[in-house]
Scaffold this motif. Structure first.
Motif, PDB file in Angstrom:
ATOM      1  N   VAL A   1       4.299  45.289 -30.727  1.00  0.00           N
ATOM      2  CA  VAL A   1       5.806  45.194 -31.238  1.00  0.00           C
ATOM      3  C   VAL A   1       6.367  46.331 -30.356  1.00  0.00           C
ATOM      4  O   VAL A   1       7.611  46.319 -29.879  1.00  0.00           O
ATOM      5  CB  VAL A   1       5.888  45.656 -32.710  1.00  0.00           C
ATOM      6  N   GLY A   2       5.772  47.480 -30.016  1.00  0.00           N
ATOM      7  CA  GLY A   2       6.448  48.486 -29.271  1.00  0.00           C
ATOM      8  C   GLY A   2       6.876  48.309 -28.065  1.00  0.00           C
ATOM      9  O   GLY A   2       7.878  48.219 -27.474  1.00  0.00           O
ATOM     10  N   GLU A   3       5.773  47.318 -27.306  1.00  0.00           N
ATOM     11  CA  GLU A   3       6.180  46.808 -25.850  1.00  0.00           C
ATOM     12  C   GLU A   3       7.236  46.000 -26.101  1.00  0.00           C
ATOM     13  O   GLU A   3       7.917  45.661 -25.076  1.00  0.00           O
ATOM     14  CB  GLU A   3       4.797  46.211 -25.238  1.00  0.00           C
ATOM     15  N   TRP A   4       7.270  45.103 -27.187  1.00  0.00           N
ATOM     16  CA  TRP A   4       8.327  44.154 -27.342  1.00  0.00           C
ATOM     17  C   TRP A   4       9.772  44.598 -27.242  1.00  0.00           C
ATOM     18  O   TRP A   4      10.567  44.292 -26.792  1.00  0.00           O
ATOM     19  CB  TRP A   4       8.009  43.163 -28.448  1.00  0.00           C
ATOM     20  N   PHE A   5       9.802  45.835 -27.938  1.00  0.00           N
ATOM     21  CA  PHE A   5      11.088  46.551 -28.050  1.00  0.00           C
ATOM     22  C   PHE A   5      11.618  47.186 -26.687  1.00  0.00           C
ATOM     23  O   PHE A   5      12.552  47.060 -26.005  1.00  0.00           O
ATOM     24  CB  PHE A   5      10.878  47.719 -28.965  1.00  0.00           C
ATOM     25  N   SER A   6      10.490  47.860 -26.027  1.00  0.00           N
ATOM     26  CA  SER A   6      10.699  48.338 -24.819  1.00  0.00           C
ATOM     27  C   SER A   6      10.905  47.722 -23.726  1.00  0.00           C
ATOM     28  O   SER A   6      11.877  48.079 -22.771  1.00  0.00           O
ATOM     29  CB  SER A   6       9.931  49.635 -24.457  1.00  0.00           C
ATOM     30  N   GLY A   7      10.236  46.469 -23.616  1.00  0.00           N
ATOM     31  CA  GLY A   7      10.507  45.472 -22.776  1.00  0.00           C
ATOM     32  C   GLY A   7      11.915  44.780 -22.533  1.00  0.00           C
ATOM     33  O   GLY A   7      12.074  44.010 -21.904  1.00  0.00           O
ATOM     34  N   SER A   8      12.462  44.848 -23.957  1.00  0.00           N
ATOM     35  CA  SER A   8      13.678  43.985 -24.124  1.00  0.00           C
ATOM     36  C   SER A   8      14.716  44.964 -23.380  1.00  0.00           C
ATOM     37  O   SER A   8      15.851  44.464 -23.432  1.00  0.00           O
ATOM     38  CB  SER A   8      14.181  43.758 -25.509  1.00  0.00           C
ATOM     39  N   ILE A   9      14.522  46.227 -22.988  1.00  0.00           N
ATOM     40  CA  ILE A   9      15.506  46.954 -22.522  1.00  0.00           C
ATOM     41  C   ILE A   9      15.546  47.071 -20.901  1.00  0.00           C
ATOM     42  O   ILE A   9      14.433  47.046 -20.115  1.00  0.00           O
ATOM     43  CB  ILE A   9      15.342  48.663 -22.869  1.00  0.00           C
ATOM     44  N   ILE A  10      16.598  46.649 -20.350  1.00  0.00           N
ATOM     45  CA  ILE A  10      16.802  46.825 -18.883  1.00  0.00           C
ATOM     46  C   ILE A  10      16.500  48.040 -18.460  1.00  0.00           C
ATOM     47  O   ILE A  10      17.189  48.946 -18.696  1.00  0.00           O
ATOM     48  CB  ILE A  10      18.101  46.264 -18.455  1.00  0.00           C
ATOM     49  N   ARG A  11      15.616  48.240 -17.574  1.00  0.00           N
ATOM     50  CA  ARG A  11      14.946  49.590 -17.118  1.00  0.00           C
ATOM     51  C   ARG A  11      15.903  50.027 -15.878  1.00  0.00           C
ATOM     52  O   ARG A  11      16.246  49.452 -14.969  1.00  0.00           O
ATOM     53  CB  ARG A  11      13.504  49.518 -16.666  1.00  0.00           C
ATOM     54  N   THR A  12      16.457  51.288 -16.181  1.00  0.00           N
ATOM     55  CA  THR A  12      16.845  52.474 -15.222  1.00  0.00           C
ATOM     56  C   THR A  12      16.089  53.480 -15.502  1.00  0.00           C
ATOM     57  O   THR A  12      15.555  53.859 -16.468  1.00  0.00           O
ATOM     58  CB  THR A  12      18.258  52.483 -15.366  1.00  0.00           C
TER      59      THR A  12
END
Length: 334
Positions: free
Chosen positions: A224-235
């Protein structure tokens, strides 16, 4: 839940070293990455992750056996320094860049060093503070921010600063701990309040089932944690914010348990996570709140694992660390 006095100086040092260890490992990997093809690089990263996480139950057994010893810390830092030195030689030699033995040796050295440090730190946190969720949350929290810092700022300058800093922190920790023992200020034997542990009469089968259940929750939390962070476009800015949010959540979880009690706190954490999952499509803010809430459960699972595995806190830490990997892998596949 009874909680004692927190050993702030030693907790500050061990938590700072946790940030440094994870940052050193990422710096080593990314400094080496510029010379490799993508498939080879992937194999190196997989080797590191397997060594760093899946070996922790094994290194945990070792740490529980040696008890309150500083040698595992010294060994971990030495392995990280050797790994960093090998990265330097690999980057400077065409032959070593094309040598699987040299390249994978880096992954193994820093992976084993990482594994040793984490279970040593987890055990030390309990020895110095008892099974108190507040210091547990603080210790485990800083690694997430260390990963983010290294990902954004990795360079030889950053790596060298980190290596000098962790050597200095290691010496400071050992000297401070020895000083406390010499002056009778060591709290290793009186902060482990029995009210924070399971009764000795608990059957082996019950303990095994409890540990499996906690590990399963950790697996779900990782996914779930990776799912949340992976949904954010990374800068670069958002990577640092993600790392800080995860760190803040892990820290906050221990205080939530202390002031709210374990069951009400867990209900709030899970409810908040589920609401954010339902609203995940609404943007980065919701994902960050969800990441914070799910990470609040980190000290809860550590507290419970220590509760049922009294005297084997390093093993408990290692089992939960190993349980993170399947969730992370699943999140990358789906």
């Amino acid at each position: 839940m009874k909680t004692g006095k927190i050993n702030i100086p030693l907790l500050t040092l061990s938590s700072s070293m946790h940030l440094m260890v994870d940052a050193i490992c990422v710096c080593c990997l990314y400094l080496m990455a510029v010379t490799f093809s993508v498939p080879f690089l992937a194999a190196v990263f997989v080797t590191y992750n397997i060594t760093a996480f899946l070996t922790q139950p094994i290194t945990g057994l070792y740490i529980d056996k040696v008890g309150n010893s500083h040698w595992p810390l010294i060994g971990a830092v030495a392995l990280l320094c050797l790994g960093a030195a090998l990265v330097y030689f690999v980057n400077g030699s065409f032959e070593l860049q094309h040598s699987p033995v040299a390249v994978f040796s880096v992954a193994l050295l820093i992976g084993i060093g990482n594994s040793l440090f984490h279970v040593w730190g987890g055990k030390q946190t309990v020895l110095k503070n008892g099974n108190d969720p507040r210091p547990l949350g603080v210790f485990v929290s800083t690694g997430a921010f260390g990963l983010a810092i290294a990902y954004v700022f990795f360079s030889w300058k950053t790596l060298i600063i980190l290596l000098f800093a962790i050597c200095a922190a290691t010496m400071a920790y050992i000297l401070l701990d020895k000083q406390k023992k010499e002056y009778g200020l060591d709290t290793s034997n009186d902060t482990s309040d029995d009210s924070n542990y399971a009764p000795m009469s608990m059957k082996t089968a019950t303990i095994v089932l409890a540990v499996i259940g906690i590990a399963l929750f950790v697996f779900i939390r990782s996914f779930v944690g990776e799912w949340f962070s992976g949904s954010i476009i990374r800068t670069n800015k958002l990577i640092l914010i993600i790392g800080f949010t995860a760190m803040a959540g892990k820290m906050a979880g221990g205080w939530m348990m202390k002031h709210g009690g374990i069951i009400p706190s867990v209900c709030v954490m899970i409810a908040g996570t589920l609401i954010c999952l339902a609203l995940k499509g609404m943007g980065n803010t919701v994902c960050l709140i969800g990441l914070f809430m799910i990470n609040c459960t980190m000290p809860v699972t550590l507290y419970l694992a220590n509760y049922v595995l009294k005297g084997r806190e390093a093993l408990a830490f290692g089992i939960l660390a190993a349980a993170l990997m399947p969730g992370y892998i699943l999140s990358q596949i789906i």
